[in-house]
Write an enzyme that holds these catalytic residues in place. Sequence first.
Site, PDB file in Angstrom:
ATOM      1  N   HIS A 276       0.807  -1.232   0.000  1.00 31.02           N
ATOM      2  CA  HIS A 276       0.000   0.000   0.000  1.00 31.02           C
ATOM      3  C   HIS A 276       0.838   1.280   0.000  1.00 31.02           C
ATOM      4  O   HIS A 276       0.550   2.236   0.726  1.00 31.02           O
ATOM      5  CB  HIS A 276      -0.967   0.011   1.176  1.00 31.02           C
ATOM      6  CG  HIS A 276      -2.021  -1.051   1.116  1.00 31.02           C
ATOM      7  ND1 HIS A 276      -2.502  -1.562  -0.075  1.00 31.02           N
ATOM      8  CD2 HIS A 276      -2.685  -1.706   2.113  1.00 31.02           C
ATOM      9  CE1 HIS A 276      -3.432  -2.477   0.189  1.00 31.02           C
ATOM     10  NE2 HIS A 276      -3.552  -2.593   1.490  1.00 31.02           N
TER      11      HIS A 276
ATOM     12  N   HIS B 156      -9.595   1.806   0.958  1.00 33.83           N
ATOM     13  CA  HIS B 156      -9.465   0.686   1.896  1.00 33.83           C
ATOM     14  C   HIS B 156     -10.497   0.765   3.021  1.00 33.83           C
ATOM     15  O   HIS B 156     -10.177   0.495   4.193  1.00 33.83           O
ATOM     16  CB  HIS B 156      -8.047   0.656   2.474  1.00 33.83           C
ATOM     17  CG  HIS B 156      -7.576  -0.712   2.859  1.00 33.83           C
ATOM     18  ND1 HIS B 156      -8.258  -1.511   3.748  1.00 33.83           N
ATOM     19  CD2 HIS B 156      -6.484  -1.415   2.480  1.00 33.83           C
ATOM     20  CE1 HIS B 156      -7.592  -2.650   3.912  1.00 33.83           C
ATOM     21  NE2 HIS B 156      -6.520  -2.620   3.143  1.00 33.83           N
TER      22      HIS B 156
ATOM     23  N   GLU C 279     -11.640  -4.008  -2.295  1.00 34.36           N
ATOM     24  CA  GLU C 279     -10.798  -2.957  -2.873  1.00 34.36           C
ATOM     25  C   GLU C 279     -10.704  -3.152  -4.388  1.00 34.36           C
ATOM     26  O   GLU C 279     -10.104  -4.123  -4.858  1.00 34.36           O
ATOM     27  CB  GLU C 279      -9.401  -3.006  -2.255  1.00 34.36           C
ATOM     28  CG  GLU C 279      -9.390  -2.896  -0.744  1.00 34.36           C
ATOM     29  CD  GLU C 279      -8.176  -3.554  -0.125  1.00 34.36           C
ATOM     30  OE1 GLU C 279      -7.050  -3.010  -0.315  1.00 34.36           O
ATOM     31  OE2 GLU C 279      -8.326  -4.599   0.527  1.00 34.36           O
TER      32      GLU C 279
END
Length: 387
Positions: free
Chosen positions: A142, A213, A351
Amino acid sequence: MKQHKNKFILLLSMAAVIACNNAEKQTEEKQTAGAKLPSVEAYKQTIDGKATSLYILKNKNNMQAAITNYGGRLVSLLVPDTDNNMVDVVVGFDSVQQFKASTEPYFGATIGRYGNRIAKGKFTLDGKEYTLFTNNGPNTLHGGKKGFQDVVWDAQQVGDSSLVLTYLSKDMEEGYPGNLSVKVTYTVTANNELKIDYEATTDKKTVVNLTNHAFYNLNGQGSGTINKHTLWINADLYTPVDSTLIPLGKNQFVANTPFDFRTPTAIGLRVDADDVQLKNGKGYDHNFELNKPTGAGLNHAATVTGDKTNIVMDVFTQEPGLQFYGGNFMQSKNTIKGGGKDDFRTAFCLETQHFPDSPNQPSFPSTVLEPGQQYKTSSVYKFSVKK
């Protein structure tokens, strides 16, 4: 006599107006009963020299979204259940300071530059190798050490229902090449949708994979397990991973595996099956290759239904993949809105994305963005109730 009659008519008219106002007030109270949004004041801070705040979006159906520019985070999302009570379906915190101190850094956040994992924190463009910070075992997750979830975005609210967030990620920030100009627009539509539009441009060849997220529980955040939610995913293939959750290189058919959600299935029905992939992810934490749409427009990626509220969330996207995460790493370490804990498997994530580790996987759809090109993609989370 005429005066008495006129006075009586006036009193009747006044009574009718009062009754009407009371009925409207009762209807409004019923529509807004249930969950409430966090305090805006609790989000007014200064982080890295920039002011943070909480922005409230709403439509005429009383659906409301609360978003902070700290990490571009979705903090709360109030949607009606079958009794028209408002339910907060997003896990988050009561203050910006709690987000900053959380052991789970990604609650509700805009993720970038690269959502999901990059193997060993390395990728190559035009023969040059780039090295990233490894923050997830041997891999980058991420965006790295300080991804987009930890920066303060510039924010501009447009009317009641839209918020535009912008951020300039400078060349070599977290090891990624190019000055990347990013714009994310949140919109609450009249159809009870949360629409997220992502845009980006760069001045140097780079890789980009943006997503959101948010952690969802359609029974209401803090209401217990999500294992009895039913889930449908529009995918014949999923992405097997190694023990560090890096793709093995080839997507496999979901048929005859615990990953087959092509018919609505309880999330927890097979989550503890004796399956090496479930063991690798400690449950579901996998990318699904979405079936290609037959027509134009957004692809219907998934549908989830809450077992207690009958709230339905339909996910639509232009992205080729969907990461389904079942809350396997939630450990009751954080106090969420209302005083509850982020207990094991009490929220899920869907996601929308390009595939994990795409910069190192030639067979996967490319995530390369070049100067002169525009990264542009949209995803929609639509809410209704099961009839």
